[in-house]
Each structure stands twice: as C-alpha cells, then as structure tokens.
Design a protein around this motif. Structure first.
Motif, PDB file in Angstrom:
ATOM      1  N   LEU A 351       0.817  -1.217   0.000  1.00  0.00           N
ATOM      2  CA  LEU A 351       0.000   0.000   0.000  1.00  0.00           C
ATOM      3  C   LEU A 351       0.850   1.267   0.000  1.00  0.00           C
ATOM      4  O   LEU A 351       0.356   2.345  -0.311  1.00  0.00           O
ATOM      5  CB  LEU A 351      -0.936   0.000   1.211  1.00  0.00           C
ATOM      6  N   ASN A 352       2.117   1.148   0.405  1.00  0.00           N
ATOM      7  CA  ASN A 352       3.061   2.272   0.310  1.00  0.00           C
ATOM      8  C   ASN A 352       2.634   3.467   1.165  1.00  0.00           C
ATOM      9  O   ASN A 352       2.832   4.624   0.793  1.00  0.00           O
ATOM     10  CB  ASN A 352       3.231   2.700  -1.150  1.00  0.00           C
ATOM     11  N   ILE A 353       2.033   3.195   2.317  1.00  0.00           N
ATOM     12  CA  ILE A 353       1.634   4.268   3.243  1.00  0.00           C
ATOM     13  C   ILE A 353       2.843   4.602   4.110  1.00  0.00           C
ATOM     14  O   ILE A 353       3.291   3.767   4.902  1.00  0.00           O
ATOM     15  CB  ILE A 353       0.435   3.821   4.103  1.00  0.00           C
ATOM     16  N   LYS A 354       3.374   5.819   3.974  1.00  0.00           N
ATOM     17  CA  LYS A 354       4.660   6.136   4.591  1.00  0.00           C
ATOM     18  C   LYS A 354       4.602   7.222   5.662  1.00  0.00           C
ATOM     19  O   LYS A 354       5.317   7.144   6.653  1.00  0.00           O
ATOM     20  CB  LYS A 354       5.661   6.558   3.505  1.00  0.00           C
ATOM     21  N   HIS A 355       3.777   8.266   5.462  1.00  0.00           N
ATOM     22  CA  HIS A 355       3.883   9.404   6.374  1.00  0.00           C
ATOM     23  C   HIS A 355       2.579  10.187   6.404  1.00  0.00           C
ATOM     24  O   HIS A 355       1.668   9.975   5.585  1.00  0.00           O
ATOM     25  CB  HIS A 355       5.034  10.326   5.949  1.00  0.00           C
ATOM     26  N   LEU A 356       2.499  11.121   7.362  1.00  0.00           N
ATOM     27  CA  LEU A 356       1.354  12.024   7.457  1.00  0.00           C
ATOM     28  C   LEU A 356       1.384  12.987   6.276  1.00  0.00           C
ATOM     29  O   LEU A 356       2.361  13.699   6.065  1.00  0.00           O
ATOM     30  CB  LEU A 356       1.415  12.799   8.775  1.00  0.00           C
ATOM     31  N   VAL A 357       0.294  12.987   5.498  1.00  0.00           N
ATOM     32  CA  VAL A 357       0.188  13.889   4.351  1.00  0.00           C
ATOM     33  C   VAL A 357      -0.535  15.170   4.753  1.00  0.00           C
ATOM     34  O   VAL A 357      -0.088  16.274   4.430  1.00  0.00           O
ATOM     35  CB  VAL A 357      -0.544  13.190   3.185  1.00  0.00           C
ATOM     36  N   SER A 358      -1.638  15.026   5.471  1.00  0.00           N
ATOM     37  CA  SER A 358      -2.409  16.211   5.861  1.00  0.00           C
ATOM     38  C   SER A 358      -3.186  15.904   7.132  1.00  0.00           C
ATOM     39  O   SER A 358      -3.565  14.755   7.389  1.00  0.00           O
ATOM     40  CB  SER A 358      -3.363  16.632   4.744  1.00  0.00           C
ATOM     41  N   GLN A 359      -3.441  16.977   7.894  1.00  0.00           N
ATOM     42  CA  GLN A 359      -4.159  16.826   9.165  1.00  0.00           C
ATOM     43  C   GLN A 359      -4.918  18.123   9.436  1.00  0.00           C
ATOM     44  O   GLN A 359      -4.407  19.216   9.176  1.00  0.00           O
ATOM     45  CB  GLN A 359      -3.165  16.546  10.294  1.00  0.00           C
ATOM     46  N   PHE A 360      -6.136  17.965   9.962  1.00  0.00           N
ATOM     47  CA  PHE A 360      -6.916  19.159  10.262  1.00  0.00           C
ATOM     48  C   PHE A 360      -7.673  18.952  11.567  1.00  0.00           C
ATOM     49  O   PHE A 360      -8.141  17.849  11.865  1.00  0.00           O
ATOM     50  CB  PHE A 360      -7.902  19.484   9.137  1.00  0.00           C
ATOM     51  N   THR A 361      -7.774  20.057  12.337  1.00  0.00           N
ATOM     52  CA  THR A 361      -8.430  20.025  13.642  1.00  0.00           C
ATOM     53  C   THR A 361      -9.449  21.150  13.729  1.00  0.00           C
ATOM     54  O   THR A 361      -9.185  22.279  13.288  1.00  0.00           O
ATOM     55  CB  THR A 361      -7.400  20.175  14.778  1.00  0.00           C
ATOM     56  N   THR A 362     -10.625  20.833  14.286  1.00  0.00           N
ATOM     57  CA  THR A 362     -11.622  21.851  14.610  1.00  0.00           C
ATOM     58  C   THR A 362     -12.009  21.694  16.074  1.00  0.00           C
ATOM     59  O   THR A 362     -11.740  20.664  16.698  1.00  0.00           O
ATOM     60  CB  THR A 362     -12.878  21.715  13.725  1.00  0.00           C
ATOM     61  N   TYR A 363     -12.692  22.731  16.604  1.00  0.00           N
ATOM     62  CA  TYR A 363     -12.998  22.765  18.034  1.00  0.00           C
ATOM     63  C   TYR A 363     -14.497  22.973  18.238  1.00  0.00           C
ATOM     64  O   TYR A 363     -15.201  23.517  17.370  1.00  0.00           O
ATOM     65  CB  TYR A 363     -12.200  23.885  18.713  1.00  0.00           C
ATOM     66  N   HIS A 364     -14.995  22.544  19.401  1.00  0.00           N
ATOM     67  CA  HIS A 364     -16.424  22.646  19.699  1.00  0.00           C
ATOM     68  C   HIS A 364     -16.626  22.675  21.207  1.00  0.00           C
ATOM     69  O   HIS A 364     -15.704  22.388  21.988  1.00  0.00           O
ATOM     70  CB  HIS A 364     -17.177  21.451  19.091  1.00  0.00           C
ATOM     71  N   ARG A 365     -17.849  23.002  21.607  1.00  0.00           N
ATOM     72  CA  ARG A 365     -18.173  22.964  23.029  1.00  0.00           C
ATOM     73  C   ARG A 365     -18.358  21.517  23.476  1.00  0.00           C
ATOM     74  O   ARG A 365     -18.718  20.646  22.684  1.00  0.00           O
ATOM     75  CB  ARG A 365     -19.436  23.782  23.314  1.00  0.00           C
ATOM     76  N   CYS A 366     -18.169  21.301  24.740  1.00  0.00           N
ATOM     77  CA  CYS A 366     -18.220  19.945  25.296  1.00  0.00           C
ATOM     78  C   CYS A 366     -19.651  19.480  25.551  1.00  0.00           C
ATOM     79  O   CYS A 366     -20.564  20.289  25.746  1.00  0.00           O
ATOM     80  CB  CYS A 366     -17.431  19.915  26.610  1.00  0.00           C
ATOM     81  N   CYS A 367     -19.777  18.197  25.495  1.00  0.00           N
ATOM     82  CA  CYS A 367     -20.833  17.468  26.189  1.00  0.00           C
ATOM     83  C   CYS A 367     -22.220  17.627  25.587  1.00  0.00           C
ATOM     84  O   CYS A 367     -23.222  17.444  26.280  1.00  0.00           O
ATOM     85  CB  CYS A 367     -20.871  17.868  27.664  1.00  0.00           C
ATOM     86  N   GLN A 368     -22.319  17.949  24.320  1.00  0.00           N
ATOM     87  CA  GLN A 368     -23.612  18.010  23.652  1.00  0.00           C
ATOM     88  C   GLN A 368     -23.875  16.680  22.941  1.00  0.00           C
ATOM     89  O   GLN A 368     -22.965  15.880  22.710  1.00  0.00           O
ATOM     90  CB  GLN A 368     -23.623  19.158  22.629  1.00  0.00           C
TER      91      GLN A 368
END
Length: 633
Positions: A351-368
C-alpha cells in the motif's frame, strides 16, 4: 645299419615328428586364441573357451541371470527358508572373472605356457567367480529370519509405567543368525549353480543395555512424570497444566542403537493431542491482520500480521520432554501456523503508506449530543484505507445513523430550519474530514457547504453531511493508499490522512473563527503542493424577517428569537502544483444564504400577505388596575 639302429632312428624320428606336431599345434592354438580365452577354461559352469573379453563378459552376465532366477535354500534351526537372490541384490563381477579367464595359460615362460597347454588338452581349468551382496538388504533378511525362524531375540530392557510409577524391565540375552559367517555362506551358495541346501549357523546375542542402564532410565522417567508440568505462552496469555497422570499416560521409552546404546524417554504426540483436544477451542489463536502504527513524527510503521495458530501436539511433546527434566517444570506452549490473516504484512507493504500527508483540527463545546455523534462517526471511520483510484463516501462507509448504534438526536438544517434528527450535528466531522482531504490535494468528488455560515468552520472550504444526503465523497488520485486516522477530545476533533506525498506534510486548524495552516515538512521533489485562497465576500444579501404571532405582546413589542445574518458569496480557489511543474486550478462558488431574523410580535404587527387584510391592533382600557384588550371595530 643294424635293425636296432633303424628302430632307434625311426623312434627318434617319430618323437621328433610328434614334437614338431605338438609345437605346431601349440603355435596354431595360440595364434587362433589371440585376445581370446584359451581352450578348456571355464568360469563356474560356463565354458569360456575361444571367447574374447566381451564375449566372456556376456556369457558371465547370462550366468548371473540364470543364478539370480533360481532361489537358494537354507536351513535355519530346522526351518527351511528360500532366498530370492535379487532380494539381496546378488551381483557377479563379470569383468574380474573375464579378465582372469583371459590370463589363464599365459603366465610364465613359453615352456610354462606350452606345458599348461599340453596338460589342458583334455582337462579343464575353472577360474573363480566372485560376487557381492547388498549389506543393508542382507541385514533385513537376517532380521526377518531371526524373527520368523528363531524368535529368540535379545531383550534390551525397557521402562514401563504402572499408574504414575516408572518400573524397570531388565535385559535378557537371545539367539540369532551368526551374521559374519552367514554372509559368506549365502554368497557361496548363490554362486553355486547346483543350489544345495545350506545350513546357516546361529550364535548367542547379547543385549545392548545392562541393568545399570535400565535403573538410570527408570530414575529419569520418574523425574519426568512425578510432578505437574505447566506450559504457557503470552499474546494471548494461555497456560496448560499436565498432571502426573497425563504425563505417565504419554511417556514412551525407546532403545537408541547408536554409540553408545541408550534408552530415550519421550512423550507420545498422539496422547498429548488427545489430552489437549477438550480445550482445543480455547487454545487456538486467531490470525492477526497486519496494521499501521503512526508515530509522533508522522511516520508510519507496519505492525506485522500473524497467522492463526493452534497448539502443535508434536512440538508440545518435545517441550514437555524438556520442561519435565527442569527443576521449575515450566516451559513455552508451542503453536503451529494455521489460517493466514486476511491482511498480511506483504499487503500492508504494497500500500506504500509512509507518512502524514495532511491533518486538520476543529474545536467545539463539550458534552452536547452532537459531540457524541461526532465521536461515534470518528470511531467508525478511524483506520479506513482508501486504495489508489478508489472513492471514499462517508455515508456509504458509515451507513444510516440510528439509535441502535448509539447516535443521538441533534440539530440538522432542513429546508433552512434547525430541526433535531438522529445522528445530527455531525457536519463538524464532515468539515474536519473535508479539510484533511482538501489540504492533502486529493480529488474532491462531491461536497456540500453549509447553507448558513458558522464561524467554527473555515469560510468557503467546509462541508455538511446528513442521511442520505448531502454526502461527502473524495477519490484517492495518488499512487499510494490513504490511511484515515481520527482522534478527539471533549472539545476538539482531528482527522489525519496518511499516504505518500514525497514526505510533504500540511497541518491545519480552525480555531476562534480563524483558519491556520502550516507546512511542517516540505518533502522532496516528488511531492504535490497545495495552496488555497478565498475571495472577498460579495453579493451580500440582507436577512429577511420571519414573524411569529404572540398576542400576549403589546403592539410595538417584540421578542427576537434569531437575530439573523446577512448572506454572501465567496470563490474558493485551490491550486495543486505537481512535480512536473503543472499547476491544476480548481474553483468552487460558495453561497451562504442570509439567515432570517426570527421575531415574535402581536398579530397586528405582522405584515399581511398580498391580498390579505391587516389584522387590527387591539385597544386597551384600564378598569380597576385590569388591562382589558378588545378588538377594534
């Protein structure tokens, strides 16, 4: 001349003539037998006279065939036994016999040779014929004769088990074929065309072991079966205890006849297998697929797959033989490979999976409720692999969200209104996923931005999903597979794409209403590079007002439920620069609808629809501190 003298002269003449005749005959005979066997030379029962070397060899081959076709008969302690010469691979040395026949009468001086010729005019000289037998085949014949005709073999002794106690059986002498003598006797008989019945001699046979050897083996056997033995393994944790009775039932003793002879103690694999059989279902280890492990440095390593395993009775018997001789009486439980994993180490490497290509993070309020739904979606998709050329659809992969899988009701935009649906509120996952795909440079097959703008998502490049639509689909248009990993906290969500983009890595987040991206590794010359821009807002549209009647309010009073928001349009542009210098430009026109201003007012304050009369506002009369509302007119 006297009569006597004449007689003497005649006699001498006759002698001289006879001598001349003999000398002449000898010379003629020798001339006729150049390269041939001389007259009256035999080998066994075959007359080889006048044959050249090849002819003599062929005659001896015929003799061998004749002798091999005739069984020899032997007497072994009164029992008559036939022996097929081919059984012991009887063979005549034809070359040696033919060479010996050619040499007969040709040794010594001419006088010696003449004398031999003269003697053998009427007599025969027989040259010896030599043969051979296969020692292993002959030994097998002796073993059979010992067993069938004598049946008094020596007993080397043994170790027996009674209950859980090792017991000695001591050695005894026996009687058997005198093998050195019998070998010569049999060969001589097979070379004899007359095939007389020949007696085979016997001799006393001594056992290979003594009393001391047996006593020593009994002591060792008791040590092996006297106390329990535990065999175990890790990953997974499995242990099996073999009781003294188990060990005693499986113990076997065998005489090993190498130098020096000794008793070899072991455990019978078949008995061990029967002991293990009742617990076999609990002892098996299922196959383990190869997997990927990602490090803090963004690099991917492969955790090798492992075949399914079952306990191997033969190896277990060997492990018991070792452990039962050790003071701690423990050892490793051995397994053998069974079923192969569905996803092997070789599959993972391909499969030739070698490294992190892209990453994204979002934020939200807790506990809903929506956070629970987001986490469930992340758990389902975590570890998904998209092969080169394949499309990945979130809705197809996850399926319909329902309460059976733990999804909860939360807000979903339906026809411009916020309504609760099972599994709602997961657009945050869609947007986070979309941006990981977007900044990785993968092909956007279909996505749908939100109807309204939310500041927790990047303006323009964001997405919403619901069931069965809208959906989010991308295609892996790279040469390596994509491994999708998800992670979350109570207030954040991260989606990561792992593959091979020449070592280039982009990490981004949307936080406090602002988008931030960073190229943490530029990679090499094989990487494709993504840049993006969002145009200024245009085509702004004021929000409409939506009224709800509330006649408890006085005319002119209002309750604002939703403040409303203007709508606008932006152009999102993504540029993908490929290693060959080609730049692919993609544009998306994203329209955010104005969010209506929702207010509650008295019915008379609601503008009438076209063709309708306005509702008259009430008049108010105060009587004894009481407000009375009556309809006008």
């Amino acid at each position: 001349m006297s009569r006597t003298s004449r007689i003497i002269i005649v006699f001498l003449g006759l002698l001289a003539g006879l001598f001349i005749v003999l000398i002449g005959s000898f010379g003629i005979d020798r001339a006729l037998h150049v390269g041939k066997v001389l007259h009256n030379v035999h080998a066994s029962s075959v007359d080889l006279s006048g044959r050249n070397e090849t002819g003599a060899e062929l005659a001896l081959v015929a003799l061998e065939d004749e002798l091999s076709a005739t069984p020899a008969v032997f007497d072994v302690t009164g029992t008559t036994l036939d022996l097929d010469p081919t059984t012991v691979r009887f063979d005549i040395d034809e070359l040696r016999a033919a060479a010996a026949a050619l040499d007969v009468g040709r040794d010594g001086t001419v006088i010696d040779q003449f004398r031999w010729w003269l003697v053998h005019i009427f007599t025969v000289e027989t040259v010896p014929v030599h043969g051979s037998l296969d020692e292993k085949a002959l030994s097998a014949v002796f073993d059979y004769w010992d067993e069938s005709a004598i049946s008094i073999p020596p007993f080397d002794g043994a170790v027996e088990v009674r209950g859980i106690q090792a017991v000695a059986r001591y050695p005894n002498p026996g009687t058997g074929i005198d093998r050195p003598s019998a070998s010569k006797t049999i060969l001589a008989s097979l070379l004899d065309p007359d095939r007389p019945i020949v007696t085979i001699e016997t001799a006393p046979l001594q056992p290979n072991l003594g009393v001391g050897d047996i006593d020593e083996a009994v002591e060792e056997a008791q040590q092996m079966i006297g106390r329990p033995v535990v065999l175990s393994r890790e990953d997974p944790d499995i242990s099996v205890t073999f009781t003294p009775r188990d060990l005693a039932s499986a113990l076997r003793s065998q005489i090993v006849h190498n130098s020096p002879a000794h008793i070899q103690l072991s455990f019978d694999p078949e008995v061990i297998g029967a002991i293990l059989e009742p617990a076999s279902a609990d002892l098996g280890v299922p196959p383990r697929n190869a997997s990927f492990e990602v490090g803090d440095d963004g690099l991917v390593t492969i955790v090798p797959g492992r075949p399914g395993q079952i306990v191997d009775p033969e190896l277990t018997a060997g492990a018991l033989a070792v452990a039962s001789r050790m003071p701690e009486r423990t050892g490793r439980l051995p397994f053998e490979d069974a079923a192969e994993p569905e996803f092997t180490t070789e599959d993972a490497l391909a499969l030739n999976i070698k490294h992190l290509v892209s990453q994204f993070t979002t934020y939200h309020r807790c506990c809903q409720n929506r956070v629970t739904n987001i986490h469930l979606l992340a758990d389902i998709i975590d570890g998904a692999i998209v092969l080169p050329g394949e499309e990945f659809s979130i809705n197809e992969y996850v399926g319909q969200r329902d309460t059976a899988r733990g999804f909860l009701p939360d807000h979903t935009i339906v026809q411009g209104k916020m309504v609760d649906t099972i599994g709602g509120g997961v657009s945050q996952f869609a947007t986070t996923f979309y941006n990981a795909m977007y900044w990785g440079g993968y092909e956007d097959v279909t996505h749908s931005p939100h109807s309204y703008y939310f500041s927790r998502y990047p303006e323009g490049h964001e997405a919403t999903i619901s069931w069965p639509a809208p959906n989010l689909v991308f295609r892996n248009d790279s040469d390596a597979a994509v491994l999708i990993k998800t992670s979350y906290t109570d207030t954040s969500l991260t989606v990561s794409f792992y593959g091979d983009n020449g070592g280039r890595t982009v990490v981004g987040e949307q936080k406090n209403g602002r988008l931030h991206t960073e190229v943490t590794s530029e990679g090499d010359g094989t990487a494709r590079k993504v840049t993006s821009s969002v145009s200024p807002r245009f085509d702004e549209t004021e929000p409409p007002t939506e009224y709800t009647a509330n006649d408890e309010l006085l005319p002119g009073d209002e309750i604002v439920n939703v403040k409303g928001r203007v709508g606008w349009t932006v152009i999102v542009t993504r540029n993908i620069e490929y290693p060959n210098g080609h730049v692919e430009t993609q544009e998306w026109r994203v329209r955010y609808r104005p969010q209506p201003r929702e207010i509650e007012v008295n019915s008379c304050m609601i503008p009438p629809e076209e063709g309708q009369e306005p509702v008259p506002c009430p008049t108010t009369t105060t009587v004894a501190s009481t407000t009375t509302t009556t309809a006008a007119g």
